[in-house]
Enzyme design. Structure first.
Site, PDB file in Angstrom:
ATOM      1  N   CYS A  37       0.840  -1.202   0.000  1.00  0.00           N
ATOM      2  CA  CYS A  37       0.000   0.000   0.000  1.00  0.00           C
ATOM      3  C   CYS A  37       0.874   1.251   0.000  1.00  0.00           C
ATOM      4  O   CYS A  37       1.831   1.349   0.761  1.00  0.00           O
ATOM      5  CB  CYS A  37      -0.918   0.009   1.223  1.00  0.00           C
TER       6      CYS A  37
ATOM      7  N   CYS B 297      -0.405   5.044   6.766  1.00  0.00           N
ATOM      8  CA  CYS B 297      -1.136   4.964   8.038  1.00  0.00           C
ATOM      9  C   CYS B 297      -0.234   4.281   9.079  1.00  0.00           C
ATOM     10  O   CYS B 297       0.178   3.135   8.881  1.00  0.00           O
ATOM     11  CB  CYS B 297      -2.430   4.178   7.847  1.00  0.00           C
TER      12      CYS B 297
ATOM     13  N   CYS C   3      -0.748   0.666  10.600  1.00  0.00           N
ATOM     14  CA  CYS C   3      -1.108  -0.426   9.688  1.00  0.00           C
ATOM     15  C   CYS C   3       0.125  -1.195   9.227  1.00  0.00           C
ATOM     16  O   CYS C   3       1.124  -0.602   8.823  1.00  0.00           O
ATOM     17  CB  CYS C   3      -1.860   0.160   8.493  1.00  0.00           C
TER      18      CYS C   3
ATOM     19  N   CYS D  24     -16.732  -9.902   5.159  1.00  0.00           N
ATOM     20  CA  CYS D  24     -16.084  -8.613   4.935  1.00  0.00           C
ATOM     21  C   CYS D  24     -14.794  -8.824   4.138  1.00  0.00           C
ATOM     22  O   CYS D  24     -13.884  -9.497   4.621  1.00  0.00           O
ATOM     23  CB  CYS D  24     -15.729  -7.949   6.259  1.00  0.00           C
TER      24      CYS D  24
ATOM     25  N   CYS E  73     -19.722  -6.979   2.842  1.00  0.00           N
ATOM     26  CA  CYS E  73     -19.122  -5.677   3.135  1.00  0.00           C
ATOM     27  C   CYS E  73     -17.757  -5.632   2.452  1.00  0.00           C
ATOM     28  O   CYS E  73     -17.050  -6.630   2.403  1.00  0.00           O
ATOM     29  CB  CYS E  73     -18.961  -5.522   4.649  1.00  0.00           C
TER      30      CYS E  73
ATOM     31  N   CYS F 267     -20.222   1.450   7.360  1.00  0.00           N
ATOM     32  CA  CYS F 267     -19.510   0.839   8.482  1.00  0.00           C
ATOM     33  C   CYS F 267     -18.255   1.666   8.696  1.00  0.00           C
ATOM     34  O   CYS F 267     -17.387   1.709   7.821  1.00  0.00           O
ATOM     35  CB  CYS F 267     -19.149  -0.606   8.146  1.00  0.00           C
TER      36      CYS F 267
ATOM     37  N   ARG G 254     -19.387  -2.978  17.008  1.00  0.00           N
ATOM     38  CA  ARG G 254     -18.602  -4.220  16.898  1.00  0.00           C
ATOM     39  C   ARG G 254     -17.311  -4.111  17.692  1.00  0.00           C
ATOM     40  O   ARG G 254     -16.543  -3.161  17.507  1.00  0.00           O
ATOM     41  CB  ARG G 254     -18.264  -4.522  15.434  1.00  0.00           C
TER      42      ARG G 254
END
Ligand code: SF4
Length: 374
Positions: A78, A82, A85, A122, A154, A214, A284
């Site tokens: 990626c 972030c 992450c 998901c 999702c 979400c 959640r």
């Protein structure tokens, strides 16, 4: 508590938790000061707080627990930074990087998720956002899964505009996951390659196109308690249908390693505060459930009505049979086409037959791996 600054307790009015629950049930917004007090006031005992949050949870969700299983459908590589992450460009965590899994592999994992009791499947794709071609591929996957299994689907795929959201909506996508993660003010501390506003725009594009939202947070990234309150209030104003509450996991090799202020008690307070602020949302308990809540983990089911099973992208969670047993032991009901006994049986078999595929093909860390780094 170690998080945020709170005035001396003599200046704080005692909070009437039952009144707070009644107000939440009547649809009233919680005051920022009350929400912050829930997080920080040691005079608020945990059990009355959990009981009041449960009243709010119970009104909408009764004793049901929705189980979500993540499929890390594209991992790593990626370009974003972030800091929490393992898949970002600055992370040196040795994850197994791969581009998008084949459609056959994703379909097989959807089958396993369904047979293991998932209510929702998901799919998470690393990256800044999907290209037009990738969006079409995602749309085709969504169509195929929905045609074959009675699963809610999702997708988490990064930044989206209206055109891409429309393609996914037409394919039948139920929900888009895109976490706000932290407050607007704190956002530049955790990421420099995109902004809080970029994330907000994605959420609004999904909403405009009829896709459920979400969106959640990661607690423990050095934010003051007031920032968590701000996120909770923002998600209320956005009418987020689903809010994953994550607790930072300590991956050596990420820019942000050390979780700050996350005692089991504080984590439970965070879940309760989100329940009062978002009374009808699906709350959640997400990454870090086992690691940070520790012996208080079953109490999380009282404010939260949903959890992830087995793992969180690059961290394995508890075995699914253990999680199912926790839900059943506490008297809650798993939302599934299968009986609770069948789910536990299947989870026990699955742990043998599919030790890593469900919930994290690339899982590189177990809870035991992570714990010594604290
Ligand atoms: S959170 Fe998403 S956008 Fe950020 S580094 Fe990880 S995969 Fe990339």
């Amino acid at each position: 508590m170690g998080v945020g600054v709170w005035p001396t307790m003599s200046t704080v009015t005692a909070l009437d938790l039952e009144l707070l629950a009644s107000a939440a049930l009547a649809g009233e917004l919680i005051a920022d000061s009350d929400a912050e007090q829930i997080l920080l006031d040691p005079e608020i005992d945990l059990l009355p707080l959990v009981h009041a949050a449960y009243r709010v949870r119970h009104a909408r969700w009764d004793k049901t627990v929705q189980v979500h299983i993540l499929n890390n459908a594209a991992n790593g590589k990626c370009p974003e930074d972030c800091s929490y992450c393992t898949q970002g460009k600055n992370s040196s965590v040795p994850i197994e990087e791969y581009s998008m899994k084949s459609p056959d592999e994703i379909m097989e994992e959807a089958r396993l998720a369904y047979e293991n009791g998932a209510f929702r499947y998901c799919m998470v794709f690393s990256g800044r956002g999907p290209s037009t071609n990738r969006t079409d591929e995602l749309a085709s996957l969504v169509r195929n899964i929905k045609a074959k299994y009675p699963l809610e689907v999702c997708v988490s795929a990064g930044l989206l505009d209206d055109a891409k959201a429309e393609v996914l909506a037409e394919a039948g996508l139920d929900r888009l996951n895109h976490n706000l993660n932290t407050s607007e003010e704190h956002y530049a501390e955790i990421c420099t390659t995109h902004t809080y506003q970029d994330r907000l725009n994605t959420l609004k594009a999904a909403k405009r196109n009829g896709i459920e939202m979400c969106s959640g947070l990661i607690a423990g990234m050095g934010e003051p308690a007031s920032d968590l309150v701000e996120i909770a209030q923002t998600l209320r104003s956005l009418e987020a249908e689903s809010i994953p509450v994550n607790f930072l996991l300590p991956f050596e090799g990420n820019d942000l390693v050390e979780p700050k202020g996350l005692t089991p008690e504080y984590c439970l307070r965070v879940l309760c505060m989100f329940r009062f602020a978002n009374p009808t949302a699906e709350i959640r308990v997400a990454a870090g459930r086992e690691f940070h809540l520790r012996s208080l983990e079953p109490l999380a089911l009282y404010p939260a009505n949903s959890l992830f099973l087995e793992g969180y992208l690059n961290a394995k969670g508890a075995a699914s049979n253990r999680t199912y047993e926790m839900i059943i032991d506490a008297g809650f009901e798993i939302v599934s086409d299968f009986s609770a006994e069948a789910l536990v049986d299947s989870a026990e078999k699955s742990a043998v037959e599919h030790p890593v595929e469900i919930g994290g093909k690339s899982a590189v860390k177990t809870l035991e791996d992570l714990r010594p780094s604290l």
